[in-house]
Scaffold this motif. Structure first.
Motif, PDB file in Angstrom:
ATOM      1  N   TYR A   4      11.471 -22.052  34.247  1.00  0.00           N
ATOM      2  CA  TYR A   4      10.025 -22.253  34.153  1.00  0.00           C
ATOM      3  C   TYR A   4       9.598 -23.347  35.115  1.00  0.00           C
ATOM      4  O   TYR A   4      10.419 -24.120  35.597  1.00  0.00           O
ATOM      5  N   ASP A  21       6.226 -18.874  33.780  1.00  0.00           N
ATOM      6  CA  ASP A  21       7.612 -18.402  33.697  1.00  0.00           C
ATOM      7  C   ASP A  21       8.087 -17.988  35.091  1.00  0.00           C
ATOM      8  O   ASP A  21       7.379 -18.158  36.081  1.00  0.00           O
ATOM      9  N   ILE A  27       2.151 -19.280  30.701  1.00  0.00           N
ATOM     10  CA  ILE A  27       2.607 -19.377  29.312  1.00  0.00           C
ATOM     11  C   ILE A  27       1.610 -20.209  28.511  1.00  0.00           C
ATOM     12  O   ILE A  27       1.249 -19.888  27.397  1.00  0.00           O
ATOM     13  N   THR A  28       1.169 -21.304  29.108  1.00  0.00           N
ATOM     14  CA  THR A  28       0.197 -22.159  28.414  1.00  0.00           C
ATOM     15  C   THR A  28      -0.554 -22.995  29.445  1.00  0.00           C
ATOM     16  O   THR A  28      -0.049 -23.233  30.545  1.00  0.00           O
ATOM     17  N   GLU A  29      -1.775 -23.394  29.100  1.00  0.00           N
ATOM     18  CA  GLU A  29      -2.596 -24.187  30.031  1.00  0.00           C
ATOM     19  C   GLU A  29      -3.333 -25.272  29.267  1.00  0.00           C
ATOM     20  O   GLU A  29      -3.568 -25.151  28.066  1.00  0.00           O
ATOM     21  N   ILE A  49       1.033 -30.139  27.328  1.00  0.00           N
ATOM     22  CA  ILE A  49       1.453 -28.788  27.710  1.00  0.00           C
ATOM     23  C   ILE A  49       2.843 -28.466  27.179  1.00  0.00           C
ATOM     24  O   ILE A  49       3.145 -27.326  26.834  1.00  0.00           O
ATOM     25  N   SER A  52       2.466 -27.736  23.411  1.00  0.00           N
ATOM     26  CA  SER A  52       1.800 -26.482  23.034  1.00  0.00           C
ATOM     27  C   SER A  52       2.566 -25.244  23.490  1.00  0.00           C
ATOM     28  O   SER A  52       2.178 -24.134  23.213  1.00  0.00           O
ATOM     29  N   SER A  53       3.681 -25.439  24.232  1.00  0.00           N
ATOM     30  CA  SER A  53       4.474 -24.261  24.614  1.00  0.00           C
ATOM     31  C   SER A  53       5.842 -24.419  23.967  1.00  0.00           C
ATOM     32  O   SER A  53       6.332 -25.527  23.826  1.00  0.00           O
ATOM     33  N   ASP A  54       6.452 -23.307  23.588  1.00  0.00           N
ATOM     34  CA  ASP A  54       7.772 -23.467  22.965  1.00  0.00           C
ATOM     35  C   ASP A  54       8.887 -23.226  23.972  1.00  0.00           C
ATOM     36  O   ASP A  54       9.967 -22.759  23.641  1.00  0.00           O
ATOM     37  N   VAL A  55       8.598 -23.566  25.232  1.00  0.00           N
ATOM     38  CA  VAL A  55       9.611 -23.404  26.276  1.00  0.00           C
ATOM     39  C   VAL A  55      10.648 -24.527  26.135  1.00  0.00           C
ATOM     40  O   VAL A  55      10.282 -25.702  26.045  1.00  0.00           O
TER      41      VAL A  55
END
Length: 519
Positions: A4, A21, A27-29, A49, A52-55
């Protein structure tokens, strides 16, 4: 899973961030208010960020930053390096001293240590005078402990770099590696004063670039991200941290450029006008073959004329935070001042007492932010007049940037682009893509890495074909130095201009190579 990347773009009002990705899907902003020290805003955006993303953090391999730090430092005259200016060009250039035409307040800061010494070349590469190496050693010892950055400019160094390189060697020997050296042949093109100015500005913002880079790397580390960091440069491509600290001036105007690249990616358009509406200004640029059109004119930065490459951008003082005023004769004026990053405290809809373009949009029912009841009492004539003025100003600017009378596709991006309607005069179509509010951060995240050279070659030495091949190889080497993978480099821009007034069949060649990030 793949890897990512994070893209961040710092604007005057908001700091935008995205996570993409490996296929460049968003994925999120997030949008965070830009803070006065800038770095806190970047830190907040990174934190937000990632939360709020599960990366998984270890899967984030790259982080790209488009920043206004260097531009702001020059415009505000703050946080600049202690600079020495050395021009190699006596006795030929004594008539015009360095920093002529630079605003007085900036000249007082940058003009503390200015030297003119013998040396330099003619336009055909012959020496004007021998390089005064003794004097250079003397200057170097004199500067020890007084400066942390030196700008070196030699006459016609784009034709022969010999004297600048020798000066660099001597200064490094005496001052050590920690004093940053900027060479004009690596920064500007032919034209002594503008090239010298660009080199001096470059030398002045090295510290700002270094602090910004360290701040960004630390913000990521605190969140547990060990990503490779890149900076956006003003042709819509990226450069490594080392390259950025050497050529920080190339970050100037990278914000609008990121938006142009992001707009191209989000709409699949490769030739269009991009209208990027922020909180403070609207920037209009031109997409040509998916890259921003370059300006062919000398460019002013903070009142200083320079000639290094810049995107061709028109900026007008219209944004989401632009202040709206009704005059005594009931006419309406917009800006040019803006509440900027204080929008959420000062605008009517947020309970403040400054009328802004955002309030006009909410009152007109075209945007849903804040509390609409706070603008329900606004005079409808005022609302309509302010709105019409805003649209007219943008349409005039679009007209100025077009190269023909034909209508052209227009792409609207930036958080403030909700201010504009779906039809505009001069536009064949108006696109407002998904994720339009963070197109700039997306532009910085998807960017390629590039290298560019611009110098004068004598075709008589190697012949035309071999000279062109050499120039292309030099540009590719630059791109690899900036962080590009050698495997898929391509030449994205090429220009050669025969210089009829020079002997030796001289030609000015500009080449740009771009490729994907090296793994």
């Amino acid at each position: 899973m793949g890897n990512y990347r994070i893209g961040i773009d710092v604007g005057g009002t908001h700091t935008d961030a995205v996570v993409l990705d490996q296929h460049f899907n968003v994925i999120t902003e997030t949008k965070e208010p830009t803070t006065e020290d800038i770095s806190t805003g970047i830190y907040n955006a990174v934190k937000n960020i990632l939360n709020s993303s599960d990366v998984p953090k270890e899967k984030i391999h790259y982080a790209m930053l488009g920043t206004t730090h260097c531009t702001n430092a020059i415009v505000e005259r703050k946080r600049l390096n202690h600079v020495a200016v050395i021009r190699i060009g006596a006795p030929a250039t004594l008539g015009i001293k360095p920093l002529v035409g630079v605003p007085d307040d900036l000249r007082r800061i940058l003009g503390q240590h200015v030297y003119l010494i013998n040396g330099g070349h003619e336009f055909d590469g012959r020496e004007i005078a021998d390089l005064d190496t003794e004097k250079l050693y003397e200057i170097a010892h004199e500067l020890k402990g007084k400066v942390d950055s030196v700008a070196i400019t030699s006459v016609f160094s784009p034709v022969s770099t010999e004297h600048e390189l020798e000066a660099q060697r001597i200064l490094h020997e005496v001052l050590g590696e920690e004093v940053a050296l900027s060479l004009s042949s690596e920064i500007g093109s032919v034209g002594l004063l503008e090239r010298e100015n660009a080199t001096i500005l470059n030398a002045a913002v090295v510290k700002v670039a270094r602090n910004t880079a360290n701040g960004f790397i630390n913000a990521l580390k605190e969140e547990g991200v060990e990503a490779k960091v890149f900076f956006g440069q003003n042709d819509g491509t990226l450069m490594s941290v080392e390259y950025t600290v050497k050529y920080p001036i190339l970050t100037i105007a990278c914000g609008p450029t990121n938006s142009i690249r992001g707009a191209s990616y989000l709409t699949n358009q490769s030739n269009a006008l991009v209208v990027d509406v922020g909180g403070t200004t609207t920037d209009i640029g031109v997409l040509v073959n998916s890259f921003p059109r370059q300006s062919s004119l000398a460019v002013e930065i903070g009142g200083v004329r320079t000639n290094f490459r810049m995107p061709d951008i028109t900026s007008i003082g219209i944004g989401g935070g632009t202040i709206v005023r009704q005059n005594q004769d009931r006419t309406v004026t917009l800006g040019p001042d803006s509440v900027g990053y204080r929008l959420q405290e000062e605008a009517y809809v947020f309970g403040g007492n400054t009328l802004t373009t955002t309030d006009i949009m909410v009152a007109k029912g075209l945007a849903k932010v804040g509390d609409p009841s706070l603008v329900s009492q606004l005079d409808s004539e005022l609302i309509n007049q302010a709105y019409q003025t805003l649209v007219n100003k943008v349409e005039e600017a679009i007209d100025r940037m077009k190269t023909s009378a034909e209508p052209i596709p227009v792409i609207l991006v930036g958080g403030g682009s909700i201010l504009l309607p779906d039809q505009l005069k001069g536009a064949s179509s108006v696109h407002r893509p998904n994720h339009f509010g963070v197109a700039n951060a997306i532009g910085s995240a998807i960017a390629q890495v590039s290298g560019q050279i611009e110098r004068v070659f004598s075709l008589d030495e190697l012949g035309r074909e071999e000279t062109l091949e050499l120039a292309k190889k030099m540009a590719k080497d630059e791109a690899i130095n900036a962080g590009a993978s050698p495997d898929d480099l391509e030449i994205v821009d090429f220009e050669d201009v025969p210089l009829a007034y020079l002997p030796g069949n001289a030609t000015k060649i500009r080449v740009k190579a771009a490729g994907t990030l090296a793994e």
